[in-house]
Motif scaffolding. Structure first.
Motif, short mmCIF file in Angstrom:
data_model
loop_
_atom_site.label_atom_id
_atom_site.label_comp_id
_atom_site.label_asym_id
_atom_site.label_seq_id
_atom_site.Cartn_x
_atom_site.Cartn_y
_atom_site.Cartn_z
N LYS A 185 0.81 -1.21 0.00
CA LYS A 185 0.00 0.00 0.00
C LYS A 185 0.85 1.26 0.00
CE LYS A 185 -3.84 -2.22 2.45
NZ LYS A 185 -4.71 -2.18 3.66
N ILE A 186 2.17 1.11 0.12
CA ILE A 186 3.04 2.28 0.15
C ILE A 186 4.00 2.23 -1.03
CG2 ILE A 186 2.91 2.49 2.66
CD1 ILE A 186 5.70 1.23 2.80
N ASP A 187 4.54 3.39 -1.37
CA ASP A 187 5.52 3.49 -2.44
C ASP A 187 6.75 2.65 -2.07
OD1 ASP A 187 7.97 4.83 -3.79
OD2 ASP A 187 6.27 5.72 -4.85
N PRO A 188 7.35 1.96 -3.03
CA PRO A 188 8.50 1.11 -2.69
C PRO A 188 9.72 1.88 -2.17
CG PRO A 188 8.16 1.22 -5.07
CD PRO A 188 6.95 1.81 -4.44
N ALA A 189 9.77 3.21 -2.37
CA ALA A 189 10.89 4.00 -1.86
C ALA A 189 10.66 4.48 -0.43
CB ALA A 189 11.13 5.21 -2.77
N THR A 190 9.48 4.26 0.11
CA THR A 190 9.09 4.84 1.40
C THR A 190 10.08 4.52 2.51
OG1 THR A 190 6.73 4.77 0.85
CG2 THR A 190 7.30 4.88 3.18
N ARG A 191 10.37 3.25 2.69
CA ARG A 191 11.16 2.83 3.85
C ARG A 191 12.61 3.29 3.74
NH1 ARG A 191 7.74 -1.68 2.88
NH2 ARG A 191 6.28 -2.03 4.59
N CYS A 192 13.17 3.27 2.55
CA CYS A 192 14.55 3.73 2.39
C CYS A 192 14.65 5.23 2.61
CB CYS A 192 15.07 3.36 1.01
SG CYS A 192 15.38 1.58 0.79
N PHE A 193 13.68 6.00 2.13
CA PHE A 193 13.69 7.45 2.37
C PHE A 193 13.53 7.74 3.86
CE2 PHE A 193 13.97 8.27 -1.96
CZ PHE A 193 13.95 9.63 -2.23
N GLN A 194 12.65 7.02 4.53
CA GLN A 194 12.48 7.19 5.97
C GLN A 194 13.79 6.91 6.70
OE1 GLN A 194 9.16 5.26 8.35
NE2 GLN A 194 10.91 3.99 8.94
N ALA A 195 14.45 5.82 6.33
CA ALA A 195 15.70 5.44 6.99
C ALA A 195 16.78 6.50 6.77
CB ALA A 195 16.17 4.09 6.47
N LEU A 196 16.89 7.02 5.56
CA LEU A 196 17.88 8.07 5.28
C LEU A 196 17.60 9.31 6.11
CD1 LEU A 196 18.38 7.91 1.41
CD2 LEU A 196 20.12 7.52 3.17
N ARG A 197 16.35 9.70 6.22
CA ARG A 197 15.99 10.88 7.00
C ARG A 197 16.37 10.69 8.47
NH1 ARG A 197 10.56 10.42 8.61
NH2 ARG A 197 11.43 10.16 10.69
N ILE A 198 16.04 9.54 9.02
CA ILE A 198 16.36 9.28 10.43
C ILE A 198 17.87 9.29 10.63
CG2 ILE A 198 16.26 7.54 12.26
CD1 ILE A 198 13.55 6.68 11.13
N PHE A 199 18.61 8.71 9.69
CA PHE A 199 20.06 8.65 9.81
C PHE A 199 20.70 10.02 9.66
CE2 PHE A 199 24.30 8.06 7.86
CZ PHE A 199 24.91 7.38 8.90
N VAL A 200 20.32 10.77 8.63
CA VAL A 200 20.90 12.09 8.37
C VAL A 200 20.72 13.02 9.56
CG1 VAL A 200 20.57 14.20 7.00
CG2 VAL A 200 20.80 12.00 5.86
N ASN A 201 19.58 12.93 10.21
CA ASN A 201 19.29 13.83 11.33
C ASN A 201 19.58 13.21 12.70
OD1 ASN A 201 17.95 16.24 9.93
ND2 ASN A 201 16.87 14.49 9.05
N ASP A 202 20.14 12.00 12.72
CA ASP A 202 20.44 11.29 13.96
C ASP A 202 19.25 11.36 14.91
OD1 ASP A 202 21.84 9.89 15.90
OD2 ASP A 202 22.85 11.67 16.70
N GLU A 203 18.08 11.05 14.39
CA GLU A 203 16.84 11.24 15.16
C GLU A 203 16.78 10.39 16.42
OE1 GLU A 203 13.24 11.26 12.79
OE2 GLU A 203 14.35 12.03 11.07
N LEU A 204 17.27 9.16 16.34
CA LEU A 204 17.20 8.30 17.52
C LEU A 204 18.19 8.77 18.59
CD1 LEU A 204 16.82 4.76 15.92
CD2 LEU A 204 15.07 6.45 16.50
N GLY A 205 19.38 9.18 18.18
CA GLY A 205 20.34 9.72 19.13
C GLY A 205 19.86 11.01 19.75
N GLU A 206 19.24 11.86 18.94
CA GLU A 206 18.69 13.11 19.46
C GLU A 206 17.63 12.85 20.52
OE1 GLU A 206 19.18 16.65 18.74
OE2 GLU A 206 21.05 15.62 18.25
N LEU A 207 16.77 11.89 20.26
CA LEU A 207 15.72 11.56 21.22
C LEU A 207 16.33 11.05 22.52
CD1 LEU A 207 12.85 11.02 22.15
CD2 LEU A 207 12.88 8.89 20.82
#
Length: 341
Positions: free
Chosen positions: A206-228
Motif C-alpha cells: 500500500k506504500i511506495d517502494p521508496a518509502t522505507r529507504c527514504f524514511q531510513a535516510l531521514r532518520i540517519f541524516v538527522n540522527d533522530e534516535l540519538g537526538e531523542l
C-alpha cells in the motif's frame, strides 16, 4: 526538528494538514498551570506552544530549523515575553537551557519530520516531489546525497534495514552503489526511481517502494534516535520534582526508546534493597505506563495521527543519573559514523 504539534507519518510524502496531533491529550498530560515554565522541544509550527501560552505558561521553544525559529519569533511578539525561541537541537536542551536545571515544570516533544518540511520540495524529504537530495532538518552536516554517494553497500543496507525495516535493504543498497559509479545522486526523484525499481512493489503493498529507504535516510541524516535519547537524559536534568515529560512518537523505534528510558528511570538498577552490599539506584521518574493513542474521531480526520503514541513520565526528587553521555538504555543500532562523511 519537525513542525511539531503537527501531523507526522512514517511514510514520507503526500499532502498534509497542519493540525496538532493529540493536542487535548498532550495538554491533559502536561497539566499546565498559569506561571509555569514549559519547554516545547520541537516547536515547528507551534501547535502545542500556542495552547501552552493560552494556558498562561511561559514557553522555551526549541527547533533546529531556522524557518521554525523565525516562526517562533513572530509568535513571541504577541505574548508579553512569555515565549522565548531557542535555535538548536532538542537533544542539546540541557546545554541550551543551562542554568535552568531542576527549574522546568514540563517538557513536550513531538518526534519526527514535519509535514511542512515534507511539503517543501527543496528540503529533499519527499520521494514524490523532485528536489535536492538534502533531508536535513537544520542546515548543518552531511546531506542525504552525501550519504548515498559515500557509504558502502553494507553501511547503506544496515541503515535501510534497521531504520526503515526494509525487507530488500541489500538489494536497494547494491542498486544505489552500482548507479552512482556512473553519476552521483543529487535529486530525490532520481534516488526514488532507483530504489523503487530495486525494491519493487508487491501486489498487496500500500506504500511506495521508496518509502522505507527514504524514511531510513531521514532518520540517519538527522540522527533522530540519538537526538531523542539525549533529549530524554536532558529532560531528566531540567525537570523539577513533579515536572511532566510528555512524548508523542510515531515510529516504533522512537516509542521503544521512550519506553525503555521510562522503564530504566522508574525501576531499580544494580540490585535489591535486601542485599546490603549492592547499591540500589533511586528512580528519577514515575512512569505513567498507559499509552495514549489518537481517538477514532481524530484518526478519521487526520490519518497521520493513527500511529501516534503518547507516553508520560513524572519527575521524582532523586538526582539525575550521573553520566549524561550514557545512552545505553536506548540500545541504539551500530551504524556508520555520520561525522566522518
Amino acid at each position: 526538528m519537525k513542525g511539531h504539534g503537527e501531523p507526522h507519518s512514517s511514510a514520507i510524502g503526500g499532502p498534509t494538514l497542519h493540525v496538532p496531533v493529540l493536542l487535548a491529550e498532550v495538554m491533559q498530560a502536561l497539566d499546565v498551570k498559569p506561571g509555569e515554565t514549559i519547554v516545547d522541544g520541537t516547536f515547528g509550527a507551534g501547535g502545542y506552544t500556542r495552547a501552552i501560552l493560552d494556558a498562561g505558561a511561559r514557553v522555551f521553544a526549541i527547533d533546529r530549523d531556522p524557518t521554525a525559529v523565525e516562526r517562533a519569533k513572530g509568535l513571541a511578539e504577541g505574548h508579553d515575553g512569555r515565549l522565548t525561541p531557542v535555535a538548536g537541537r532538542f537533544g542539546e536542551m540541557a546545554a541550551l537551557l543551562s542554568g535552568r536545571e531542576g527549574d522546568i515544570d514540563g517538557i513536550v516533544l513531538d518526534i519526527g519530520v514535519s509535514s511542512m518540511q515534507i511539503d517543501e520540495a527543496e528540503r529533499g524529504f519527499s520521494f514524490q516531489k523532485d528536489g535536492p537530495l538534502d533531508m536535513r532538518m537544520g542546515n548543518h552536516g552531511p546531506t542525504a546525497a552525501d550519504v548515498v554517494n559515500t557509504l558502502s553497500v553494507g553501511d547503506l543496507a544496515r541503515i535501510f534495514n534497521f531504520l526503515g525495516d526494509e525487507r530488500y535493504a541489500g538489494r536497494a543498497a547494491r542498486a544505489i552503489v552500482a548507479r552512482r559509479e556512473d553519476a552521483p545522486f543529487a535529486r530525490t526523484l532520481d534516488l526514488a526511481n532507483v530504489v523503487g525499481k530495486a525494491v519493487g512493489r508487491g501486489k498487496n503493498d500500500k506504500i511506495d517502494p521508496a518509502t522505507r529507504c527514504f524514511q531510513a535516510l531521514r532518520i540517519f541524516v538527522n540522527d533522530e534516535l540519538g537526538e531523542l535519547a539525549r533529549a530524554l537524559v536532558g529532560a531528566e536534568r531540567l525537570l523539577k520534582p513533579g515536572g511532566r515529560l510528555v512524548i508523542v512518537a510515531f515510529h516504533s523505534l522512537e516509542d521503544r526508546i521512550v519506553k525503555r528510558f521510562l522503564q530504566d528511570r522508574s525501576g531499580t538498577a544494580g540490585g535489591s534493597r535486601h542485599l546490603p552490599d549492592v547499591v540500589v539506584t533511586r528512580p528519577t521518574f514515575e512512569a505513567r505506563n498507559k499509552v495514549v493513542a489518537a481517538s477514532e474521531a481524530e484518526a478519521s480526520v487526520n490519518p497521520r495521527a493513527r500511529s501516534a503514541k503518547l507516553r508520560l513520565g513524572v519527575r521524582l526528587d532523586a538526582p539525575p543519573r550521573g553520566d549524561a553521555s550514557d545512552l545505553s538504555f536506548a540500545s541504539l543500532p551500530a551504524l556508520a559514523d555520520l561525522s566522518r562523511i
